[in-house]
Design a protein around this motif. Structure first.
Motif, PDB file in Angstrom:
ATOM      1  N   THR A 241       0.331   8.857  -0.923  1.00  0.00           N
ATOM      2  CA  THR A 241       0.155   9.903  -1.925  1.00  0.00           C
ATOM      3  C   THR A 241       1.340  10.878  -1.932  1.00  0.00           C
ATOM      4  OG1 THR A 241      -1.402  11.564  -2.672  1.00  0.00           O
ATOM      5  CG2 THR A 241      -1.200  11.359  -0.349  1.00  0.00           C
ATOM      6  N   THR A 242       2.074  10.886  -0.813  1.00  0.00           N
ATOM      7  CA  THR A 242       3.165  11.856  -0.669  1.00  0.00           C
ATOM      8  C   THR A 242       4.409  11.468  -1.470  1.00  0.00           C
ATOM      9  OG1 THR A 242       3.625  10.712   1.402  1.00  0.00           O
ATOM     10  CG2 THR A 242       2.463  12.799   1.552  1.00  0.00           C
TER      11      THR A 242
ATOM     12  N   PRO B 183      -5.715   6.569  -3.990  1.00  0.00           N
ATOM     13  CA  PRO B 183      -6.586   6.994  -5.104  1.00  0.00           C
ATOM     14  C   PRO B 183      -6.196   8.354  -5.680  1.00  0.00           C
ATOM     15  CG  PRO B 183      -7.892   6.118  -3.288  1.00  0.00           C
ATOM     16  CD  PRO B 183      -6.472   6.176  -2.794  1.00  0.00           C
TER      17      PRO B 183
ATOM     18  N   ALA C 160       5.120   1.077   7.854  1.00  0.00           N
ATOM     19  CA  ALA C 160       5.993   2.254   7.750  1.00  0.00           C
ATOM     20  C   ALA C 160       5.091   3.470   7.941  1.00  0.00           C
ATOM     21  CB  ALA C 160       6.694   2.277   6.403  1.00  0.00           C
ATOM     22  N   GLY C 161       5.093   4.011   9.142  1.00  0.00           N
ATOM     23  CA  GLY C 161       4.084   5.003   9.496  1.00  0.00           C
ATOM     24  C   GLY C 161       4.569   6.438   9.599  1.00  0.00           C
ATOM     25  N   ALA C 162       3.760   7.230  10.258  1.00  0.00           N
ATOM     26  CA  ALA C 162       3.973   8.678  10.328  1.00  0.00           C
ATOM     27  C   ALA C 162       5.146   9.045  11.233  1.00  0.00           C
ATOM     28  CB  ALA C 162       2.700   9.330  10.866  1.00  0.00           C
ATOM     29  N   GLY C 163       5.631  10.264  11.042  1.00  0.00           N
ATOM     30  CA  GLY C 163       6.661  10.821  11.916  1.00  0.00           C
ATOM     31  C   GLY C 163       6.307  12.261  12.235  1.00  0.00           C
TER      32      GLY C 163
ATOM     33  N   MET D 123       3.409  18.311   7.085  1.00  0.00           N
ATOM     34  CA  MET D 123       3.882  17.999   5.726  1.00  0.00           C
ATOM     35  C   MET D 123       3.717  19.189   4.777  1.00  0.00           C
ATOM     36  SD  MET D 123       2.694  14.027   5.392  1.00  0.00           S
ATOM     37  CE  MET D 123       1.038  14.313   5.978  1.00  0.00           C
TER      38      MET D 123
ATOM     39  N   THR E 165       2.892   1.702   3.606  1.00  0.00           N
ATOM     40  CA  THR E 165       3.637   2.945   3.767  1.00  0.00           C
ATOM     41  C   THR E 165       2.599   4.058   3.783  1.00  0.00           C
ATOM     42  OG1 THR E 165       5.388   1.943   2.427  1.00  0.00           O
ATOM     43  CG2 THR E 165       5.564   4.307   2.850  1.00  0.00           C
ATOM     44  N   GLY E 166       2.386   4.648   4.947  1.00  0.00           N
ATOM     45  CA  GLY E 166       1.340   5.675   5.040  1.00  0.00           C
ATOM     46  C   GLY E 166       1.132   6.121   6.469  1.00  0.00           C
TER      47      GLY E 166
ATOM     48  N   ASN F  86      -8.787  -3.241   1.122  1.00  0.00           N
ATOM     49  CA  ASN F  86      -9.245  -4.209   2.121  1.00  0.00           C
ATOM     50  C   ASN F  86      -9.419  -5.597   1.511  1.00  0.00           C
ATOM     51  OD1 ASN F  86      -9.140  -2.379   4.190  1.00  0.00           O
ATOM     52  ND2 ASN F  86     -11.236  -1.662   3.882  1.00  0.00           N
TER      53      ASN F  86
ATOM     54  N   SER G 254      -1.441  -1.307  -4.065  1.00  0.00           N
ATOM     55  CA  SER G 254      -2.687  -0.619  -3.770  1.00  0.00           C
ATOM     56  C   SER G 254      -2.326   0.847  -3.558  1.00  0.00           C
ATOM     57  CB  SER G 254      -3.290  -1.215  -2.499  1.00  0.00           C
ATOM     58  OG  SER G 254      -4.666  -1.145  -2.560  1.00  0.00           O
TER      59      SER G 254
ATOM     60  N   HIS H  62      10.538   7.566  14.534  1.00  0.00           N
ATOM     61  CA  HIS H  62      10.743   7.687  13.085  1.00  0.00           C
ATOM     62  C   HIS H  62      12.088   8.348  12.785  1.00  0.00           C
ATOM     63  CE1 HIS H  62      10.043   8.495   8.905  1.00  0.00           C
ATOM     64  NE2 HIS H  62       8.852   7.934   8.939  1.00  0.00           N
TER      65      HIS H  62
ATOM     66  N   ILE I   7       0.873  -1.181   0.000  1.00  0.00           N
ATOM     67  CA  ILE I   7       0.000   0.000   0.000  1.00  0.00           C
ATOM     68  C   ILE I   7       0.909   1.229   0.000  1.00  0.00           C
ATOM     69  CG2 ILE I   7      -1.761   1.211   1.351  1.00  0.00           C
ATOM     70  CD1 ILE I   7      -1.998  -1.960   2.507  1.00  0.00           C
TER      71      ILE I   7
ATOM     72  N   THR J 222      10.371   3.369   2.323  1.00  0.00           N
ATOM     73  CA  THR J 222       9.503   2.658   3.267  1.00  0.00           C
ATOM     74  C   THR J 222      10.306   2.452   4.543  1.00  0.00           C
ATOM     75  OG1 THR J 222       8.199   1.645   1.505  1.00  0.00           O
ATOM     76  CG2 THR J 222       8.176   0.519   3.629  1.00  0.00           C
TER      77      THR J 222
HETATM   78  P1  NAD Z   1      -2.568   7.795   4.105  1.00  0.00           P
HETATM   79  O1  NAD Z   1      -2.455   7.010   5.366  1.00  0.00           O
HETATM   80  O2  NAD Z   1      -3.720   8.688   3.926  1.00  0.00           O
HETATM   81  O3  NAD Z   1      -2.596   6.792   2.868  1.00  0.00           O
HETATM   82  C1  NAD Z   1      -1.608   5.791   2.675  1.00  0.00           C
HETATM   83  C2  NAD Z   1      -2.202   4.642   1.889  1.00  0.00           C
HETATM   84  O4  NAD Z   1      -3.099   3.928   2.701  1.00  0.00           O
HETATM   85  C3  NAD Z   1      -3.005   5.057   0.678  1.00  0.00           C
HETATM   86  O5  NAD Z   1      -2.789   4.132  -0.355  1.00  0.00           O
HETATM   87  C4  NAD Z   1      -4.437   5.030   1.156  1.00  0.00           C
HETATM   88  O6  NAD Z   1      -5.337   4.818   0.107  1.00  0.00           O
HETATM   89  C5  NAD Z   1      -4.384   3.862   2.117  1.00  0.00           C
HETATM   90  N1  NAD Z   1      -5.312   3.904   3.231  1.00  0.00           N
HETATM   91  C6  NAD Z   1      -5.375   4.883   4.180  1.00  0.00           C
HETATM   92  N2  NAD Z   1      -6.285   4.546   5.110  1.00  0.00           N
HETATM   93  C7  NAD Z   1      -6.804   3.355   4.736  1.00  0.00           C
HETATM   94  C8  NAD Z   1      -7.793   2.472   5.295  1.00  0.00           C
HETATM   95  N3  NAD Z   1      -8.443   2.765   6.414  1.00  0.00           N
HETATM   96  N4  NAD Z   1      -8.067   1.308   4.656  1.00  0.00           N
HETATM   97  C9  NAD Z   1      -7.431   0.985   3.511  1.00  0.00           C
HETATM   98  N5  NAD Z   1      -6.485   1.773   2.928  1.00  0.00           N
HETATM   99  C10 NAD Z   1      -6.185   2.941   3.537  1.00  0.00           C
HETATM  100  O7  NAD Z   1      -1.208   8.587   3.970  1.00  0.00           O
HETATM  101  P2  NAD Z   1      -0.741   9.605   2.854  1.00  0.00           P
HETATM  102  O8  NAD Z   1      -1.375  10.923   3.052  1.00  0.00           O
HETATM  103  O9  NAD Z   1      -0.834   8.977   1.525  1.00  0.00           O
HETATM  104  O10 NAD Z   1       0.797   9.690   3.221  1.00  0.00           O
HETATM  105  C11 NAD Z   1       1.258  10.495   4.260  1.00  0.00           C
HETATM  106  C12 NAD Z   1       1.489   9.729   5.532  1.00  0.00           C
HETATM  107  O11 NAD Z   1       2.322   8.603   5.305  1.00  0.00           O
HETATM  108  C13 NAD Z   1       2.228  10.572   6.565  1.00  0.00           C
HETATM  109  O12 NAD Z   1       1.749  10.289   7.843  1.00  0.00           O
HETATM  110  C14 NAD Z   1       3.666  10.153   6.398  1.00  0.00           C
HETATM  111  O13 NAD Z   1       4.471  10.361   7.531  1.00  0.00           O
HETATM  112  C15 NAD Z   1       3.493   8.687   6.114  1.00  0.00           C
HETATM  113  N6  NAD Z   1       4.615   8.149   5.365  1.00  0.00           N
HETATM  114  C16 NAD Z   1       5.454   7.290   5.986  1.00  0.00           C
HETATM  115  C17 NAD Z   1       6.531   6.776   5.307  1.00  0.00           C
HETATM  116  C18 NAD Z   1       7.491   5.842   5.970  1.00  0.00           C
HETATM  117  O14 NAD Z   1       8.346   5.315   5.281  1.00  0.00           O
HETATM  118  N7  NAD Z   1       7.421   5.625   7.260  1.00  0.00           N
HETATM  119  C19 NAD Z   1       6.755   7.133   3.973  1.00  0.00           C
HETATM  120  C20 NAD Z   1       5.857   8.006   3.346  1.00  0.00           C
HETATM  121  C21 NAD Z   1       4.777   8.504   4.047  1.00  0.00           C
END
Ligand code: NAD
Length: 466
Positions: free
Chosen positions: A139-140, A166, A238-241, A363, A219-220, A205, A163, A391, A136, A436
């Motif tokens: 968007t960033t 969007p 791989a989450g937020a920082g 961000m 990654t998100g 899902n 995945s 992080h 997964i 990631t």
């Molecule tokens: P986001 O969490 O909104 O989305 C990330 C991905 O998860 C997308 O593909 C989204 O469609 C999917 N997603 C989100 N919630 C979901 C759910 N409930 N069910 C199914 N899919 C879901 O994040 P973003 O805005 O795309 O990216 C920014 C975030 O990601 C920031 O918090 C940033 O720190 C983190 N990030 C972390 C890393 C890392 O390596 N640790 C790298 C890049 C971004």
């Protein structure tokens, strides 16, 4: 003449069954499927066919991904389209990030074998594929993450179902199609990299729940990391920082200021690793500010920062307003009626430690500068503002004891000393690249071996030739 559809279907199935598995056509042939189940099925077949490929072939396929993603026209396209489609970030910086990901993500060489030999024979432990991985992507860093995950996951012998977010749909589909074409030209099994034509939370899902997806990599933000960790499957999160940057009185202040502006304005502050708040020891805070301004930062007053709150924070004030994430400093200044000076890269202001711009991961290139009486107070505050994400943190200091203290206290996956944050992911610093960074699950800066299982192979009593 009328043809009985049942007979026709049976005939087609017979022909398909007779084909070697890797010659079976995919639904669309380019890795993009209308249905998630069809995408996972195709990736499962690809993973099986991939097992028959030699390591030399695997290396060739990885090289094909690198070559495809570093073609100048593809780098140009990805950088520009990411900004156009997501509305976030900086074209030149995205170009650099994609190039780094394609060139510096580890490949097959990362899979080192361990071995024991002795009177009882030879035992090896090898890194082996999971099969199908569900990845997964955010968007960033939409294309950077696909490049980095595709290289690492395929190098480990897997097929991958992406995945994407969007908001980065069109570019992600373009990228999957490009990669499939490049892999096909290199002779790889079809569908090693797949996705769906309509990325959505529902499809994500479905992918998470599909029994053939053996590993998940998210990654998100915190939501998706929590989702994959609750799946009951092997997962990397791989989450937020919210990376703090500490500057103490022993630092080279001019250098620190340049690094902070470079790091915090990189891709308009989108990277999860980018400096998100400045914590400065009071005795050097004015000098630091002077140097920040010299390097392209613009200082706003606390009143102007207040004005910004209703614009760049979400309605509840609990995080960023998505519409402003990754926007350039100049646009942010214009939003509060300030004509941005040429070359402005960062907005700074003096803030209290509990200011929402300091506490939340925004961000965007807006950083609060918090004054503290001494370096110990700075370290304590940095730990608090990092929120236990573990992080990234940055510190500018020449005091080895305090650098050590900060590293021990903050426990982040990445700790950059005396450089901009992006040095921590290999851009301008030593070490390989990744997009990631798995703090929550502990893999750290992910690499090929993290996408593989270890398997022990034991040959009893022979092949020890000592
Ligand atoms: P986001 O969490 O909104 O989305 C990330 C991905 O998860 C997308 O593909 C989204 O469609 C999917 N997603 C989100 N919630 C979901 C759910 N409930 N069910 C199914 N899919 C879901 O994040 P973003 O805005 O795309 O990216 C920014 C975030 O990601 C920031 O918090 C940033 O720190 C983190 N990030 C972390 C890393 C890392 O390596 N640790 C790298 C890049 C971004």
């Amino acid at each position: 003449m009328t043809i009985d559809p049942t007979l026709l279907e049976a005939a087609v199935r017979k022909v398909l069954a007779a084909l070697p598995a890797d010659e079976k056509p995919s639904a669309s042939g380019d890795g993009v499927f209308d249905d998630m189940d069809a995408a996972v099925d195709a990736a499962s077949t690809a993973a099986k066919n991939y097992r028959a490929c030699s390591l030399a072939e695997r290396r060739r396929f990885i090289q094909a991904i690198r070559d495809c993603m570093t073609m100048p026209e593809n780098l140009d396209y990805m950088a520009a389209q990411a900004v156009i489609e997501t509305g976030m970030g900086d074209v030149a910086h995205k170009y650099l990030k994609n190039k780094f990901a394609a060139e510096n993500t580890p490949g097959v060489e990362d899979l080192e074998t361990s071995a024991w030999s002795g009177d009882h024979g030879l035992t090896t432990v090898e890194y082996s594929a999971y099969g199908v991985i569900g990845a997964i992507t955010p968007t960033t860093n939409p294309t950077e993450t696909v490049i980095c995950n595709a290289i690492g996951m395929l190098a480990a012998g897997n097929a991958v179902v992406f995945s994407p977010h969007p908001r980065a749909k069109n570019l992600s589909l373009w990228q999957v199609r490009k990669l499939n074409k490049a892999l096909a030209a290199a002779g790889a099994p079809a569908n090693l990299i797949v996705t769906v034509s309509d990325p959505s939370i529902e499809n994500t899902n479905k992918m998470i729940a599909h029994p053939d997806v053996r590993m998940l990599v998210a990654t998100g933000g915190p939501g998706i990391v929590h989702t994959v960790l609750s799946s009951g499957k092997k997962a990397i999160g791989a989450g937020a920082g919210n990376p703090p940057v500490v500057v103490d009185e022993t630092a080279d202040i001019a250098h620190a200021a340049k690094c902070i502006v470079d790091g915090a304005s990189f891709d308009n502050n989108l990277p999860c690793t980018a400096e998100k708040e400045i914590i400065a020891v009071d005795s050097i805070a004015d000098l630091l500010k002077f140097n920040l301004l010299k390097n392209g930062a613009y200082e706003i007053t606390p009143e102007q920062a207040k004005q910004l709150e209703s614009i760049i924070l979400n309605a509840k004030g609990t995080g960023p307003n998505t519409a402003w994430v990754g926007k350039p400093a100049g646009e942010i200044l214009q939003a509060i009626g300030i004509e941005p000076p040429a070359g402005v890269r960062l907005v700074v202001f003096e803030a209290a430690a509990d200011h929402p711009f300091v506490v939340h991961e925004l961000m965007m290139p807006v950083l609060g500068l918090v004054r503290v009486p001494d370096v110990d107070a700075a370290i304590e505050l940095a730990v608090e503002l990092e929120h236990g994400n573990r992080h990234t943190a940055i510190m500018h200091s020449r005091d080895v004891k305090k650098l050590t203290k900060m590293g021990r206290e903050i426990q982040t996956t990445i700790f950059v000393k005396n450089g901009p944050s992006f040095n921590g992911i290999g851009i301008g610093g030593e070490g390989y690249s990744t997009f990631t960074i798995a703090g929550p699950t502990g893999e750290g800066l992910t690499r090929t071996r993290n996408f593989a299982r270890t398997r022990r192979c034991v040959l009893v009593d022979d092949l020890n030739i000592r």
